[in-house]
Design an enzyme around this catalytic site. Sequence first.
Site, PDB file in Angstrom:
ATOM      1  N   ARG A  84      17.651  79.704  39.621  1.00 26.53           N
ATOM      2  CA  ARG A  84      16.883  79.298  40.808  1.00 26.53           C
ATOM      3  C   ARG A  84      16.745  80.475  41.778  1.00 26.53           C
ATOM      4  NH1 ARG A  84      19.150  74.230  44.037  1.00 26.53           N
ATOM      5  NH2 ARG A  84      20.713  75.729  44.747  1.00 26.53           N
ATOM      6  N   LYS A 181      14.361  78.894  47.940  1.00 27.24           N
ATOM      7  CA  LYS A 181      15.573  78.795  48.767  1.00 27.24           C
ATOM      8  C   LYS A 181      15.682  80.033  49.655  1.00 27.24           C
ATOM      9  CE  LYS A 181      20.310  77.147  48.197  1.00 27.24           C
ATOM     10  NZ  LYS A 181      20.315  76.159  49.265  1.00 27.24           N
ATOM     11  N   GLU A 214      13.820  65.179  50.949  1.00 25.21           N
ATOM     12  CA  GLU A 214      15.234  65.511  50.731  1.00 25.21           C
ATOM     13  C   GLU A 214      15.946  65.515  52.073  1.00 25.21           C
ATOM     14  OE1 GLU A 214      15.481  69.576  49.255  1.00 25.21           O
ATOM     15  OE2 GLU A 214      13.838  70.153  50.574  1.00 25.21           O
TER      16      GLU A 214
HETATM   17  C1  PLP Z   1      17.252  71.859  51.063  1.00 25.63           C
HETATM   18  C2  PLP Z   1      18.212  71.579  49.975  1.00 25.63           C
HETATM   19  N1  PLP Z   1      17.981  70.558  49.118  1.00 25.63           N
HETATM   20  C3  PLP Z   1      18.843  70.277  48.117  1.00 25.63           C
HETATM   21  C4  PLP Z   1      19.990  71.011  47.906  1.00 25.63           C
HETATM   22  C5  PLP Z   1      20.915  70.678  46.776  1.00 25.63           C
HETATM   23  O1  PLP Z   1      20.943  71.707  45.834  1.00 25.63           O
HETATM   24  P1  PLP Z   1      22.236  71.989  44.942  1.00 25.63           P
HETATM   25  O2  PLP Z   1      22.502  70.741  44.186  1.00 25.63           O
HETATM   26  O3  PLP Z   1      21.830  73.097  44.055  1.00 25.63           O
HETATM   27  O4  PLP Z   1      23.345  72.314  45.863  1.00 25.63           O
HETATM   28  C6  PLP Z   1      20.267  72.080  48.768  1.00 25.63           C
HETATM   29  C7  PLP Z   1      21.466  72.895  48.579  1.00 25.63           C
HETATM   30  O5  PLP Z   1      21.414  74.030  48.318  1.00 25.63           O
HETATM   31  C8  PLP Z   1      19.368  72.379  49.812  1.00 25.63           C
HETATM   32  O6  PLP Z   1      19.600  73.403  50.656  1.00 25.63           O
END
Ligand code: PLP
Length: 329
Positions: A84, A181, A214
């Site tokens: 990612r 991200k 989310e």
């Molecule tokens: C905006 C956002 N959504 C979802 C997630 C969940 O991602 P992960 O399961 O990779 O921690 C994160 C965490 O990094 C996030 O910052």
Amino acid sequence: MPASNTSLRVLADADVIAQLRALRTKQPVRFTAFYSSQLGGIVTDPALMVIPFDDHMVHRGHGIFDTAGIVNGRIYDLDAHLGRFLKSAERSKLKLPGTRDDMRDIIIKTAAASGLKNGSIRYWLSSGPGNLDLMPVAAAEPGFFVMIFPGLVYPEKWKTEGVRVMTTTYPIKPPLYAITKTTNYLPNVLMQMEAKEKGFDNGVFIDHDGHVGESSNMNVAFVSHENVLVHPKFDHILSGCTSLRLLELAQKLVKSGQLTDVRVSDITMKEAVAAKEMLLIGSSVKVAGIVQWDSHTIGNGKPGPVSRALLQLLEEDMRSGDRLIDVPY
Ligand SMILES: Cc1ncc(COP(=O)(O)O)c(C=O)c1O
């Protein structure tokens, strides 16, 4: 800040180090190891864990990051998180400091230098220092940073009593920025602050078509009355590594009959609040049951059985699954 009637000194190198140390005693942190490509190695003194102010990640937000967990001395699911990270780098037009294997190796070695057996690894890629412009400096070296720390901690009652969320009044990020991200988390920060101010634990973004997005640093998912695990599509939210793994692990619950199906689709808020269970999912929170959304009670107002079963599957995968890397302490 010095009072306005004291003269401003020009500091010597030693004053700066002393001041950086003093800052850390005022704001204690438990950062155990930090790698910086700009320093050319790892430091364990938190006072030295610094980035130049003119790095474009600092003043323009031209940087990306990711976070993976250390569980019982092993790194969990690093390759998914690195994958990612590389996609985020490409979308952000960031140059890489080396190969994927080089970065993976640095992450593992920094974890080893920390001695930490349970915690988190956060790593960043920046477009580098050089000026206060928008464009990266032509000769700028990309910055790669790795921080080892104990991880984010949430209240115990999130597990026992469940989590309460509100629909945020802040607009969801446009899809390109939501799936990448980047270090631009202003909407996520404001959403969490707003929720706390209004007496909730966290917020949820809804997109412009009324579909569930989310939470601040976590995904959300639902269990329908037909016992289908439903997750929002990943085209307008971050592809959570935890969600993606749980969508696979949930097949075990389909086999055992606890779920009838696992689906990724658009979910309207009306459908969502009528769900039997609502889940908060992420590397830091793992799986927590959401029991209230705005004025709606979700299910019977207690964390549900699917949320417990998924947490168990995830913890098992973190303990003894096939996505673990031994840290060479
Ligand atoms: C905006 C956002 N959504 C979802 C997630 C969940 O991602 P992960 O399961 O990779 O921690 C994160 C965490 O990094 C996030 O910052």
